[in-house]
Design a protein around this motif. Structure first.
Motif, PDB file in Angstrom:
ATOM      1  N   GLU D 133       0.777  34.782  20.795  1.00  0.00           N
ATOM      2  CA  GLU D 133       1.039  33.490  21.440  1.00  0.00           C
ATOM      3  C   GLU D 133       1.595  33.663  22.856  1.00  0.00           C
ATOM      4  O   GLU D 133       1.171  32.985  23.792  1.00  0.00           O
ATOM      5  N   ILE D 134       2.545  34.607  22.984  1.00  0.00           N
ATOM      6  CA  ILE D 134       3.148  34.855  24.310  1.00  0.00           C
ATOM      7  C   ILE D 134       2.074  35.279  25.307  1.00  0.00           C
ATOM      8  O   ILE D 134       2.022  34.783  26.446  1.00  0.00           O
ATOM      9  N   VAL D 135       1.191  36.192  24.884  1.00  0.00           N
ATOM     10  CA  VAL D 135       0.129  36.651  25.784  1.00  0.00           C
ATOM     11  C   VAL D 135      -0.783  35.492  26.166  1.00  0.00           C
ATOM     12  O   VAL D 135      -1.139  35.314  27.345  1.00  0.00           O
ATOM     13  N   LEU D 136      -1.136  34.645  25.182  1.00  0.00           N
ATOM     14  CA  LEU D 136      -2.010  33.504  25.466  1.00  0.00           C
ATOM     15  C   LEU D 136      -1.351  32.539  26.448  1.00  0.00           C
ATOM     16  O   LEU D 136      -2.020  32.008  27.354  1.00  0.00           O
ATOM     17  N   ILE D 137      -0.038  32.296  26.291  1.00  0.00           N
ATOM     18  CA  ILE D 137       0.664  31.412  27.223  1.00  0.00           C
ATOM     19  C   ILE D 137       0.606  31.994  28.638  1.00  0.00           C
ATOM     20  O   ILE D 137       0.369  31.261  29.612  1.00  0.00           O
ATOM     21  N   CYS D 138       0.790  33.314  28.757  1.00  0.00           N
ATOM     22  CA  CYS D 138       0.682  33.942  30.077  1.00  0.00           C
ATOM     23  C   CYS D 138      -0.708  33.709  30.684  1.00  0.00           C
ATOM     24  O   CYS D 138      -0.842  33.380  31.869  1.00  0.00           O
ATOM     25  N   TRP D 139      -1.767  33.891  29.889  1.00  0.00           N
ATOM     26  CA  TRP D 139      -3.139  33.669  30.391  1.00  0.00           C
ATOM     27  C   TRP D 139      -3.313  32.217  30.845  1.00  0.00           C
ATOM     28  O   TRP D 139      -3.902  31.953  31.894  1.00  0.00           O
ATOM     29  N   ILE D 140      -2.798  31.267  30.018  1.00  0.00           N
ATOM     30  CA  ILE D 140      -2.975  29.844  30.343  1.00  0.00           C
ATOM     31  C   ILE D 140      -2.193  29.456  31.596  1.00  0.00           C
ATOM     32  O   ILE D 140      -2.648  28.655  32.407  1.00  0.00           O
ATOM     33  N   LYS D 141      -1.009  30.040  31.787  1.00  0.00           N
ATOM     34  CA  LYS D 141      -0.184  29.665  32.927  1.00  0.00           C
ATOM     35  C   LYS D 141      -0.581  30.370  34.221  1.00  0.00           C
ATOM     36  O   LYS D 141      -0.397  29.835  35.310  1.00  0.00           O
ATOM     37  N   PHE D 142      -1.088  31.613  34.142  1.00  0.00           N
ATOM     38  CA  PHE D 142      -1.288  32.382  35.367  1.00  0.00           C
ATOM     39  C   PHE D 142      -2.742  32.510  35.800  1.00  0.00           C
ATOM     40  O   PHE D 142      -3.011  32.740  36.960  1.00  0.00           O
ATOM     41  N   ASN D 143      -3.694  32.364  34.872  1.00  0.00           N
ATOM     42  CA  ASN D 143      -5.105  32.484  35.258  1.00  0.00           C
ATOM     43  C   ASN D 143      -5.684  31.122  35.617  1.00  0.00           C
ATOM     44  O   ASN D 143      -6.711  30.708  35.101  1.00  0.00           O
ATOM     45  N   VAL D 144      -4.982  30.368  36.487  1.00  0.00           N
ATOM     46  CA  VAL D 144      -5.475  29.055  36.926  1.00  0.00           C
ATOM     47  C   VAL D 144      -5.455  28.968  38.439  1.00  0.00           C
ATOM     48  O   VAL D 144      -4.751  29.735  39.109  1.00  0.00           O
ATOM     49  N   LYS D 145      -6.248  28.031  38.984  1.00  0.00           N
ATOM     50  CA  LYS D 145      -6.377  27.915  40.443  1.00  0.00           C
ATOM     51  C   LYS D 145      -5.045  27.632  41.133  1.00  0.00           C
ATOM     52  O   LYS D 145      -4.775  28.152  42.213  1.00  0.00           O
ATOM     53  N   THR D 146      -4.185  26.780  40.527  1.00  0.00           N
ATOM     54  CA  THR D 146      -2.935  26.393  41.217  1.00  0.00           C
ATOM     55  C   THR D 146      -2.054  27.596  41.558  1.00  0.00           C
ATOM     56  O   THR D 146      -1.249  27.525  42.476  1.00  0.00           O
ATOM     57  N   VAL D 147      -2.170  28.680  40.818  1.00  0.00           N
ATOM     58  CA  VAL D 147      -1.431  29.894  41.202  1.00  0.00           C
ATOM     59  C   VAL D 147      -2.414  30.987  41.608  1.00  0.00           C
ATOM     60  O   VAL D 147      -2.147  32.177  41.439  1.00  0.00           O
ATOM     61  N   ASN D 148      -3.581  30.562  42.141  1.00  0.00           N
ATOM     62  CA  ASN D 148      -4.587  31.472  42.712  1.00  0.00           C
ATOM     63  C   ASN D 148      -5.130  32.478  41.695  1.00  0.00           C
ATOM     64  O   ASN D 148      -5.296  33.657  42.014  1.00  0.00           O
ATOM     65  N   ASN D 149      -5.387  32.012  40.466  1.00  0.00           N
ATOM     66  CA  ASN D 149      -5.975  32.864  39.415  1.00  0.00           C
ATOM     67  C   ASN D 149      -5.370  34.257  39.350  1.00  0.00           C
ATOM     68  O   ASN D 149      -6.060  35.261  39.487  1.00  0.00           O
ATOM     69  N   ASN D 150      -4.046  34.298  39.129  1.00  0.00           N
ATOM     70  CA  ASN D 150      -3.342  35.586  39.106  1.00  0.00           C
ATOM     71  C   ASN D 150      -3.679  36.335  37.808  1.00  0.00           C
ATOM     72  O   ASN D 150      -2.881  36.437  36.886  1.00  0.00           O
ATOM     73  N   ILE D 151      -4.889  36.906  37.786  1.00  0.00           N
ATOM     74  CA  ILE D 151      -5.382  37.554  36.559  1.00  0.00           C
ATOM     75  C   ILE D 151      -4.622  38.852  36.267  1.00  0.00           C
ATOM     76  O   ILE D 151      -4.523  39.284  35.111  1.00  0.00           O
TER      77      ILE D 151
END
Lengths: 214, 214, 214, 214, 214, 214
Positions: D133-151
């Motif tokens: 769950e923690i890993v999934l939350i990180c993916w959902i919060k950081f791999n988005v345009k608003t934070v420049n897809n910080n993959i």
């Protein structure tokens, strides 16, 4: 003479049991403390991860560090929680049986390495990572354009944590040194006591044989 | 006479043990109270840090002070939590063993300085910093353009905290003075008792020798 | 006769100890209750302060009152928490020692004024301030343009709190009156008992002397 | 001889009872630990589900995985909570009755499979899913345009969890292996003891018959 | 005969004490339950008040009702908490003293009306108001333009609560009827027992006087 | 013979008391578990209702179902909390009195139907409704335009819950079947024991009469 001989033998047995029970109580108290602190801190860390609003101009490396720190923090505490909930019931079950010898049926001596690991993870790395988390949150909240990149606030938070971290390491160092000194001295005392008892026991046995031979 | 002599000697031993147990219970109660209060207050402080919305027109120095205060508050309480979870299991393990003499195997006398530190940090600085935190939150929330820079509200909060802080210091001062007076008086009483016992013991020993010599 | 005489003397001593223990248990129970209620209510108040969204058209004096009320509420409860965590461990340490006479070594009689203060602050002012806080939150949330200045809702909340406040004061008045009446009656009874015992003791002493003189 | 014979028989009975009580205490401790951990973790997971803000550019498959993971996590913990609250009162009721033989009236042996299931679900799958769950939350919060897809941040979190997961499996493997070894050794010892007792009992019975026949 | 006479008299005294202790334990259990439930529910209600977002098109009368309901709910629970924290320490202090007669020094009989009030407020009105609160929240969240005035959802919530409220009243009615029937029957039994004892005591006294007269 | 006769009669009385005490402890444990679980789950459900953001394009019927489910969930748990806080103090008061016969003065047998109801509501319907709530939250959060109507995620959550629900029903079915089988077997055993005792008692009575007649 016979009576004194057996009571001596039971003393040796009894003092071995007492040491085992002490270890059992120590393991139980450690695991209980571990479970509570870990659950609390991992809960706070998760709430912080979900609820923090991340501005688009937070530098990329900061997000990586924050992500790694949070995941590591939660993982370590969950591991400690798991070890604690796995071993604790077996210790509880033994300590509820009012039989002095049942202490040897508890798995806390075989599992010593895991108990120590849970303990170190939870109170050692866990709290250092939590201190780190607070500093990272300050950087993420204050080093952004919306509050005019207040880099001073972020550096101030970092500056505060450093002496605390040093104090933390000093305490950890002193604690383990004193604990080991304490344990060494105690083991020594215990060994001398056992030695003395065995010697006396040997003498009595001889006396006893002498009497029997006569 | 012989019986009274030994029972006297055991009284001296017993009263020394009683004092040691009292110290042990005091240390345990302090560490427990420390752990709970610290965890609670550091939790609230962290929630406040994550959830507070900071307007862009909050003055820069205020953010620095808020950041420093929060970090210091959380650090101090975490240090107190760590000290508490490190030492408490060793004290618990000893106090569960129903052996009057095992009190000397507890590390609470060697660790006295850390226990006192955790205690002072958690109830002393910790609560003062928390009062400060409330005032800083009022300044951050009310001295901003969106609520028309309501500087009166912020100053009012500050004015309220000052007498409370003074009351706090008065209590702390009186508490330690009375505690020391109390401890001094008690130690005195204890010493007089021991002295009296030793004297009586000496007399009895003489009597005893006299009897033996006769 | 001799036996009855000593047993009487021990009764007097015993009943003095019993009263001291009762006071100790009362102090402990008060401080425990104080700590829990205070921590809870101050926590809620702080969450309310951080999370409430304040609209720009909230009147300035209302913010001042809200700010003062919240700060006062949190300060008073923190003071109560501090007094509780300072004195409680000393009382706990004494009540764990199973020695009837150790009650006189507890600092709860010297600290009586602080215990009473923590108690009154936490259950008296603290709860009145909390009722006030609820009304202020209603005014801040409903008397704003975004919900069309629903001043009726705010006045309704105020109207509800007034009878509760009166009921509160009536209870407080009756509680202290009954408690004092109760304490007075009990002290009276206790004094009469002691008086009777002392008189009997005196008589017995005379009888005893008479017997000895004969 | 007669007395020794009956006391031997009671020993056999007693040691069977002792094993049953140990199992009962173990079941109770497991169910208690299960209930607490499960309630805590399912609560955090639900708060995360409700409060997380999902950006429109989160990939569709990620949402599916997050949804499945959260539902599974909450379901498994609720099932564990239900099993715990269903069986625990029956065990508590038995363990409060101070009758050594009442242990056989407890349903914990018939329900063993469910207790084991609740235990494995809560501490085994439950904690693995929470790490996930923690890993999934990180993916959902950081791999988005608003934070420049910080993959990178998302991958870093994943990289951290993998060694922890391995450590987790190693611990689980070792724990069960050691537990089984421990149980095997203990059962063996217990069987040998019972065997020895039965043999002695048989001999005594023969002796006893011999005596009677004489 | 003399011995039986005194033992009978002590029985009467003892059974009066037993009834007093039962009342004391009942009062203590009620106040404890009251305190916990009240603190929990008032906390949830306050969080709901602070965090709920009120849309501008919520009808004015609904806000008034919501405001009144929340304030009343919190006030009633705080009153119950205050009564509980005021009286509980005095009962605790008495129940810790292991003296059978000290029960008459507890203020729980003089305070009976307040204990009953706290109890009824907290479990009676308090829970009904809380059910009402849920329905009002549904109306405020769903009967607004942003979700297309989903009045069906709000009415459905109202429809669900009505049968629950009726079930609640049925339970309350049955509970008090059965409790009173139970208490009446028990008092009756107790009175008959006392009556029988007094009669026997009278007879014995007569017998005793007869014996003395002879 | 006389002594054996009375001790037999007391055994019958004693074993009836023992069964009553077991029922009392079971009721108490059930009500305690009920209270805690219910308060926790209803709290989470209420937080979810207040904090969830509902998009305008959530279908109308979904909101109705969500509203009904949440209200029902909270109502059922509050009803269970109320039943628990009403009956528990009366049971606690009885179980604190150390008198074996006082068990018949506890209202737990007359209130059996309500205790069973609270229990079934809280662990049966309550947990099923909570599972349902999670699925509904997934539908409300993921089947909206802002996340591109991710209907797959919502269906996946539904698919996960179905096997868990089946497992839940299987457990409930097995639990009640085994419990009834267990209870039946136990009652049978108890009846046989009582029967045997009564028969023996009758025989002894005859013997006793015979002796008296002789």
């Amino acid at each position: 003479v016979l009576h004194a001989y057996y009571s001596k033998q039971m003393d040796v047995q009894h003092s071995r049991n007492a040491i085992s029970w002490r270890k059992l109580f120590l393991s139980r108290a450690k695991l209980k403390a571990t479970g509570n602190t870990s659950a609390l801190l991992s809960g706070f860390a998760m709430v912080a991860l979900v609820e923090i609003g991340i501005e688009p101009d937070v530098p990329s490396w900061l997000m990586v560090v924050f992500c790694v720190n949070t995941t590591l923090l939660v993982s370590i505490h969950l591991l400690a929680v798991m070890i604690s909930t796995c071993i604790l019931p077996h210790i509880e079950a033994v300590s509820n049986v009012h039989n002095v010898n049942s202490v040897h049926e508890s798995p806390h001596e075989r599992m010593q390495v895991f108990i120590q690991m849970a303990w170190t993870f939870s109170t050692g790395f866990g709290i250092l990572l939590f201190l780190n988390e607070i500093v990272l949150i300050c950087w993420i909240k204050f080093n952004v354009k919306t509050v005019n990149n207040n880099i001073t606030a972020a550096w101030a938070a970092t500056a505060v944590v450093i002496p605390v971290g040093i104090l933390f390491l000093v305490f950890a160092f002193h604690f383990y040194r004193r604990l080991i000194a304490h344990k060494f001295q105690q083991t020594n005392m215990g060994l001398q006591d056992l030695d003395k008892m065995v010697t006396e026991l040997g003498n009595q046995e001889n006396d006893f044989n002498d009497i029997e031979n006569v």
